[in-house]
Scaffold this motif. Structure first.
Motif, PDB file in Angstrom:
ATOM      1  N   ARG A  33     -11.173 -12.006  -1.059  1.00 20.16           N
ATOM      2  CA  ARG A  33     -11.987 -13.178  -1.904  1.00 20.16           C
ATOM      3  C   ARG A  33     -13.389 -13.480  -0.856  1.00 20.16           C
ATOM      4  N   LYS A  34     -12.569 -13.583   0.598  1.00 20.47           N
ATOM      5  CA  LYS A  34     -14.142 -14.399   0.938  1.00 20.47           C
ATOM      6  C   LYS A  34     -14.783 -13.373   1.608  1.00 20.47           C
ATOM      7  N   GLU A  35     -14.251 -11.585   1.240  1.00 26.31           N
ATOM      8  CA  GLU A  35     -15.819 -11.254   1.281  1.00 26.31           C
ATOM      9  C   GLU A  35     -16.684 -10.556   0.051  1.00 26.31           C
ATOM     10  N   ASN A  36     -15.879 -11.270  -1.450  1.00 29.68           N
ATOM     11  CA  ASN A  36     -16.909 -11.044  -2.627  1.00 29.68           C
ATOM     12  C   ASN A  36     -16.084  -9.852  -2.223  1.00 29.68           C
ATOM     13  N   ARG A  37     -15.225  -9.056  -2.719  1.00 29.46           N
ATOM     14  CA  ARG A  37     -14.451  -7.333  -2.817  1.00 29.46           C
ATOM     15  C   ARG A  37     -13.231  -7.899  -2.744  1.00 29.46           C
ATOM     16  N   GLU A  38     -13.203  -8.757  -3.597  1.00 26.55           N
ATOM     17  CA  GLU A  38     -11.360  -9.202  -4.225  1.00 26.55           C
ATOM     18  C   GLU A  38     -11.065  -7.728  -5.254  1.00 26.55           C
ATOM     19  N   ILE A  39      -9.526  -7.365  -5.307  1.00 24.67           N
ATOM     20  CA  ILE A  39      -8.942  -5.487  -6.213  1.00 24.67           C
ATOM     21  C   ILE A  39      -8.517  -6.521  -7.407  1.00 24.67           C
ATOM     22  N   PRO A  40      -8.959  -6.059  -8.564  1.00 30.22           N
ATOM     23  CA  PRO A  40      -8.296  -6.565  -9.955  1.00 30.22           C
ATOM     24  C   PRO A  40      -6.835  -5.878  -9.704  1.00 30.22           C
ATOM     25  N   ALA A  41      -6.375  -6.374  -9.612  1.00 27.38           N
ATOM     26  CA  ALA A  41      -4.297  -6.623 -10.091  1.00 27.38           C
ATOM     27  C   ALA A  41      -3.517  -5.657  -8.850  1.00 27.38           C
ATOM     28  N   LEU A  42      -4.197  -6.418  -7.782  1.00 25.10           N
ATOM     29  CA  LEU A  42      -3.962  -5.981  -5.983  1.00 25.10           C
ATOM     30  C   LEU A  42      -2.327  -6.133  -6.018  1.00 25.10           C
ATOM     31  N   SER A  43      -1.200  -7.444  -6.501  1.00 27.58           N
ATOM     32  CA  SER A  43      -0.269  -6.933  -6.631  1.00 27.58           C
ATOM     33  C   SER A  43       0.367  -5.540  -7.689  1.00 27.58           C
ATOM     34  N   THR A  44       0.169  -5.552  -8.593  1.00 27.92           N
ATOM     35  CA  THR A  44       0.495  -4.121  -9.275  1.00 27.92           C
ATOM     36  C   THR A  44       0.002  -3.063  -8.472  1.00 27.92           C
ATOM     37  N   ARG A  45      -0.907  -3.234  -8.019  1.00 26.91           N
ATOM     38  CA  ARG A  45      -1.708  -1.726  -7.101  1.00 26.91           C
ATOM     39  C   ARG A  45      -0.460  -1.229  -5.944  1.00 26.91           C
ATOM     40  N   MET A  46      -0.098  -2.473  -5.295  1.00 26.28           N
ATOM     41  CA  MET A  46       0.911  -2.748  -4.241  1.00 26.28           C
ATOM     42  C   MET A  46       2.245  -1.957  -4.751  1.00 26.28           C
ATOM     43  N   GLU A  47       2.640  -2.678  -5.979  1.00 28.26           N
ATOM     44  CA  GLU A  47       3.945  -1.880  -6.448  1.00 28.26           C
ATOM     45  C   GLU A  47       3.812  -1.154  -6.835  1.00 28.26           C
ATOM     46  N   ASN A  48       3.271  -0.131  -7.414  1.00 27.31           N
ATOM     47  CA  ASN A  48       2.955   1.253  -7.656  1.00 27.31           C
ATOM     48  C   ASN A  48       3.453   1.895  -6.382  1.00 27.31           C
ATOM     49  N   ILE A  49       2.514   1.193  -4.746  1.00 31.37           N
ATOM     50  CA  ILE A  49       2.625   2.272  -3.926  1.00 31.37           C
ATOM     51  C   ILE A  49       4.066   2.821  -3.771  1.00 31.37           C
ATOM     52  N   THR A  50       5.027   1.575  -3.952  1.00 31.09           N
ATOM     53  CA  THR A  50       6.738   2.171  -3.459  1.00 31.09           C
ATOM     54  C   THR A  50       7.250   2.677  -4.861  1.00 31.09           C
ATOM     55  N   LYS A  51       6.678   3.148  -5.618  1.00 29.52           N
ATOM     56  CA  LYS A  51       7.855   3.211  -6.764  1.00 29.52           C
ATOM     57  C   LYS A  51       8.156   4.995  -6.612  1.00 29.52           C
ATOM     58  N   ARG A  52       9.519   5.184  -6.583  1.00 27.88           N
ATOM     59  CA  ARG A  52       9.696   6.623  -6.754  1.00 27.88           C
ATOM     60  C   ARG A  52       9.307   7.527  -7.825  1.00 27.88           C
ATOM     61  N   ASN A  53       8.917   8.591  -6.994  1.00 21.34           N
ATOM     62  CA  ASN A  53       8.170   9.968  -7.600  1.00 21.34           C
ATOM     63  C   ASN A  53       9.132  10.958  -8.164  1.00 21.34           C
ATOM     64  N   ASP A  54       8.176  11.798  -9.109  1.00 22.42           N
ATOM     65  CA  ASP A  54       9.243  12.742  -9.647  1.00 22.42           C
ATOM     66  C   ASP A  54       9.520  14.425  -8.180  1.00 22.42           C
ATOM     67  N   LEU A  55      10.261  14.275  -7.808  1.00 25.41           N
ATOM     68  CA  LEU A  55      10.443  15.235  -6.380  1.00 25.41           C
ATOM     69  C   LEU A  55      10.585  16.697  -6.903  1.00 25.41           C
ATOM     70  N   THR A  56      10.084  17.126  -8.036  1.00 25.42           N
ATOM     71  CA  THR A  56      10.296  18.597  -8.679  1.00 25.42           C
ATOM     72  C   THR A  56       9.309  19.227  -7.244  1.00 25.42           C
ATOM     73  N   PHE A  57       8.116  19.002  -7.250  1.00 27.01           N
ATOM     74  CA  PHE A  57       7.268  19.290  -6.664  1.00 27.01           C
ATOM     75  C   PHE A  57       7.377  19.452  -5.462  1.00 27.01           C
ATOM     76  N   TYR A  58       8.545  19.440  -4.010  1.00 26.90           N
ATOM     77  CA  TYR A  58       9.081  19.214  -3.163  1.00 26.90           C
ATOM     78  C   TYR A  58       9.963  19.934  -3.272  1.00 26.90           C
ATOM     79  N   LYS A  59      10.903  20.149  -4.183  1.00 26.12           N
ATOM     80  CA  LYS A  59      11.816  21.590  -4.331  1.00 26.12           C
ATOM     81  C   LYS A  59      11.322  22.378  -4.377  1.00 26.12           C
ATOM     82  N   ASN A  60      10.658  22.464  -5.404  1.00 25.17           N
ATOM     83  CA  ASN A  60       9.574  23.943  -6.002  1.00 25.17           C
ATOM     84  C   ASN A  60       9.151  24.900  -3.806  1.00 25.17           C
ATOM     85  N   GLU A  61       8.226  23.583  -3.647  1.00 25.57           N
ATOM     86  CA  GLU A  61       7.855  23.781  -2.149  1.00 25.57           C
ATOM     87  C   GLU A  61       9.311  24.190  -1.201  1.00 25.57           C
ATOM     88  N   LEU A  62      10.100  23.582  -1.176  1.00 28.02           N
ATOM     89  CA  LEU A  62      11.036  24.150  -0.384  1.00 28.02           C
ATOM     90  C   LEU A  62      12.044  25.440  -0.178  1.00 28.02           C
TER      91      LEU A  62
END
Length: 165
Positions: A33-62
């Motif tokens: 905010r002080k640098e005039n570079r606010e990120i809208p909905a930062l808390s929502t974006r941060m919450e999405n970082i730690t959501k569980r993902n579909d692991l199909t890609f990793y199963k197929n890779e292994l």
């Protein structure tokens, strides 16, 4: 630190982590905010970082890396055979790392995956994971160091399956 204080920190780790993340988020928002570079909905974006993902890609890779076209797999922990549609387990618990990495995944039967939950397995399985990663040429961090850090942060250690085939 005395034992009572340590026990309090371990027992309340999740709440303390959430408070810590919240304070970091507020600090980041204030700096932006002080640098005039606010990120809208930062808390929502941060919450999405730690959501569980579909692991199909990793199963197929292994599957591809291990050159296994069979419809039957064996549990990394107990050795039991199971169908391809079964579980993929984070050896280092997702609740600790909060990310998906190919080096951390193994096929596990439902019984082992569910009973292990958010715990670390014994060193026998950490060594087995390390050997598997080297064999399949999957880059991984220093697993012994990672185990020490996880244990220092209250992750339970020494899980092993009740039955080994």
């Amino acid at each position: 630190m005395n034992e009572k204080s340590y026990r309090f920190l371990v027992e309340n780790k999740q709440i303390l982590d959430q408070l810590n993340y919240y304070e970091w988020l507020k600090m980041c928002q204030e700096i932006l905010r002080k640098e005039n570079r606010e990120i809208p909905a930062l808390s929502t974006r941060m919450e999405n970082i730690t959501k569980r993902n579909d692991l199909t890609f990793y199963k197929n890779e292994l599957i591809q890396l291990s050159n296994d076209d069979s419809t039957c797999f064996h549990c990394f922990y107990c050795g039991a055979a199971f169908k391809r549609t079964s579980h993929l387990d984070h050896v280092i618990p997702w609740s600790f790392l909060k990310e998906d990495n190919l080096w951390d995944f193994v096929f596990a039967c439902p019984r082992c995956n569910e009973s292990k939950s958010d715990r670390l397995p014994t060193m026998r399985f950490i060594n087995k994971l390390d050997e598997r990663n080297k064999k399949l040429r999957i880059a991984s961090p220093d697993l012994r160091w990672l185990i020490r850090v996880a244990m220092e942060n209250g992750v339970e250690y020494d899980w092993q399956p009740k039955i080994i085939c």
